[in-house]
Design a protein around this motif. Structure first.
Motif, PDB file in Angstrom:
ATOM      1  N   ILE A  28     -53.012  27.123  46.099  1.00  0.00           N
ATOM      2  CA  ILE A  28     -52.483  26.648  44.818  1.00  0.00           C
ATOM      3  C   ILE A  28     -52.364  27.838  43.876  1.00  0.00           C
ATOM      4  N   ASP A  29     -51.166  28.049  43.358  1.00  0.00           N
ATOM      5  CA  ASP A  29     -50.993  29.157  42.421  1.00  0.00           C
ATOM      6  C   ASP A  29     -51.262  28.695  40.989  1.00  0.00           C
ATOM      7  N   ALA A  30     -51.353  29.627  40.106  1.00  0.00           N
ATOM      8  CA  ALA A  30     -51.729  29.343  38.721  1.00  0.00           C
ATOM      9  C   ALA A  30     -50.706  28.483  37.993  1.00  0.00           C
ATOM     10  N   GLU A  31     -49.461  28.514  38.431  1.00  0.00           N
ATOM     11  CA  GLU A  31     -48.421  27.740  37.757  1.00  0.00           C
ATOM     12  C   GLU A  31     -48.410  26.275  38.180  1.00  0.00           C
ATOM     13  N   ARG A  32     -49.102  25.942  39.211  1.00  0.00           N
ATOM     14  CA  ARG A  32     -49.095  24.572  39.740  1.00  0.00           C
ATOM     15  C   ARG A  32     -49.969  23.673  38.876  1.00  0.00           C
ATOM     16  N   ASN A  33     -49.510  22.487  38.580  1.00  0.00           N
ATOM     17  CA  ASN A  33     -50.287  21.506  37.828  1.00  0.00           C
ATOM     18  C   ASN A  33     -51.266  20.846  38.796  1.00  0.00           C
ATOM     19  N   VAL A  34     -52.504  21.314  38.778  1.00  0.00           N
ATOM     20  CA  VAL A  34     -53.508  20.854  39.740  1.00  0.00           C
ATOM     21  C   VAL A  34     -53.829  19.375  39.530  1.00  0.00           C
ATOM     22  N   GLU A  35     -53.836  18.924  38.302  1.00  0.00           N
ATOM     23  CA  GLU A  35     -54.136  17.517  38.025  1.00  0.00           C
ATOM     24  C   GLU A  35     -53.066  16.612  38.637  1.00  0.00           C
ATOM     25  N   ALA A  36     -51.810  16.995  38.489  1.00  0.00           N
ATOM     26  CA  ALA A  36     -50.719  16.202  39.071  1.00  0.00           C
ATOM     27  C   ALA A  36     -50.798  16.212  40.591  1.00  0.00           C
ATOM     28  N   LEU A  37     -51.147  17.350  41.158  1.00  0.00           N
ATOM     29  CA  LEU A  37     -51.306  17.449  42.606  1.00  0.00           C
ATOM     30  C   LEU A  37     -52.446  16.556  43.087  1.00  0.00           C
ATOM     31  N   ALA A  38     -53.542  16.537  42.346  1.00  0.00           N
ATOM     32  CA  ALA A  38     -54.685  15.702  42.702  1.00  0.00           C
ATOM     33  C   ALA A  38     -54.316  14.216  42.674  1.00  0.00           C
ATOM     34  N   VAL A  39     -53.585  13.806  41.657  1.00  0.00           N
ATOM     35  CA  VAL A  39     -53.152  12.406  41.551  1.00  0.00           C
ATOM     36  C   VAL A  39     -52.218  12.054  42.703  1.00  0.00           C
ATOM     37  N   LYS A  40     -51.307  12.958  43.017  1.00  0.00           N
ATOM     38  CA  LYS A  40     -50.374  12.714  44.120  1.00  0.00           C
ATOM     39  C   LYS A  40     -51.123  12.596  45.450  1.00  0.00           C
ATOM     40  N   MET A  41     -52.107  13.442  45.661  1.00  0.00           N
ATOM     41  CA  MET A  41     -52.898  13.375  46.884  1.00  0.00           C
ATOM     42  C   MET A  41     -53.665  12.049  46.958  1.00  0.00           C
ATOM     43  N   ALA A  42     -54.209  11.614  45.839  1.00  0.00           N
ATOM     44  CA  ALA A  42     -54.932  10.342  45.811  1.00  0.00           C
ATOM     45  C   ALA A  42     -53.996   9.182  46.128  1.00  0.00           C
ATOM     46  N   LYS A  43     -52.798   9.199  45.557  1.00  0.00           N
ATOM     47  CA  LYS A  43     -51.820   8.140  45.856  1.00  0.00           C
ATOM     48  C   LYS A  43     -51.458   8.139  47.334  1.00  0.00           C
ATOM     49  N   ASN A  44     -51.254   9.318  47.898  1.00  0.00           N
ATOM     50  CA  ASN A  44     -50.926   9.407  49.315  1.00  0.00           C
ATOM     51  C   ASN A  44     -52.075   8.897  50.188  1.00  0.00           C
ATOM     52  N   CYS A  45     -53.300   9.189  49.801  1.00  0.00           N
ATOM     53  CA  CYS A  45     -54.462   8.679  50.542  1.00  0.00           C
ATOM     54  C   CYS A  45     -54.535   7.152  50.444  1.00  0.00           C
ATOM     55  N   CYS A  46     -54.226   6.605  49.276  1.00  0.00           N
ATOM     56  CA  CYS A  46     -54.210   5.146  49.110  1.00  0.00           C
ATOM     57  C   CYS A  46     -53.181   4.519  50.048  1.00  0.00           C
ATOM     58  N   ILE A  47     -52.005   5.068  50.060  1.00  0.00           N
ATOM     59  CA  ILE A  47     -50.938   4.531  50.909  1.00  0.00           C
ATOM     60  C   ILE A  47     -51.323   4.636  52.378  1.00  0.00           C
ATOM     61  N   SER A  48     -51.891   5.759  52.752  1.00  0.00           N
ATOM     62  CA  SER A  48     -52.313   5.956  54.139  1.00  0.00           C
ATOM     63  C   SER A  48     -53.383   4.940  54.544  1.00  0.00           C
ATOM     64  N   MET A  49     -54.371   4.737  53.673  1.00  0.00           N
ATOM     65  CA  MET A  49     -55.430   3.774  53.968  1.00  0.00           C
ATOM     66  C   MET A  49     -54.848   2.359  54.063  1.00  0.00           C
ATOM     67  N   TYR A  50     -53.948   2.024  53.163  1.00  0.00           N
ATOM     68  CA  TYR A  50     -53.305   0.709  53.173  1.00  0.00           C
ATOM     69  C   TYR A  50     -52.545   0.489  54.482  1.00  0.00           C
ATOM     70  N   ARG A  51     -51.779   1.486  54.892  1.00  0.00           N
ATOM     71  CA  ARG A  51     -51.003   1.373  56.131  1.00  0.00           C
ATOM     72  C   ARG A  51     -51.904   1.250  57.349  1.00  0.00           C
TER      73      ARG A  51
END
Length: 91
Positions: free
Chosen positions: A49-72
């Protein structure tokens, strides 16, 4: 991002991930599982992760993807159980 920088913001990121998962599933246990899985994924990726990346947005996106994966996975397991039950009833 260094591991030290990640450790500095990890608790806040985990809280955000937990909220996303709790909103998705409505279950504290499921939310904890999602937050843990997403934190592990983010930890493994943190050095990329570089300094320009919004880490909070990335974390939320990863959490959403984990939710979808668990649901599936659950849906797949449930449909597999239905097929298995149906086969047993016809045997």
């Amino acid at each position: 991002m260094t591991q030290s920088e990640f450790e500095h913001i990890a608790q806040e990121l985990r809280s955000q991930m937990l909220k996303v998962a709790l909103d998705f599933f409505g279950s504290q246990d499921d939310a904890e599982d999602v937050a843990q899985d997403a934190m592990v994924q983010l930890w493994r990726y943190c050095e990329h992760i570089d300094a320009e990346r919004n880490v909070e947005a990335l974390a939320v996106k990863m959490a959403k993807n984990c939710c979808i994966s668990m649901y599936r996975k659950r849906r797949h397991a449930e449909s597999g159980d239905e097929v298995f039950d149906s086969l047993q009833n016809h045997a």
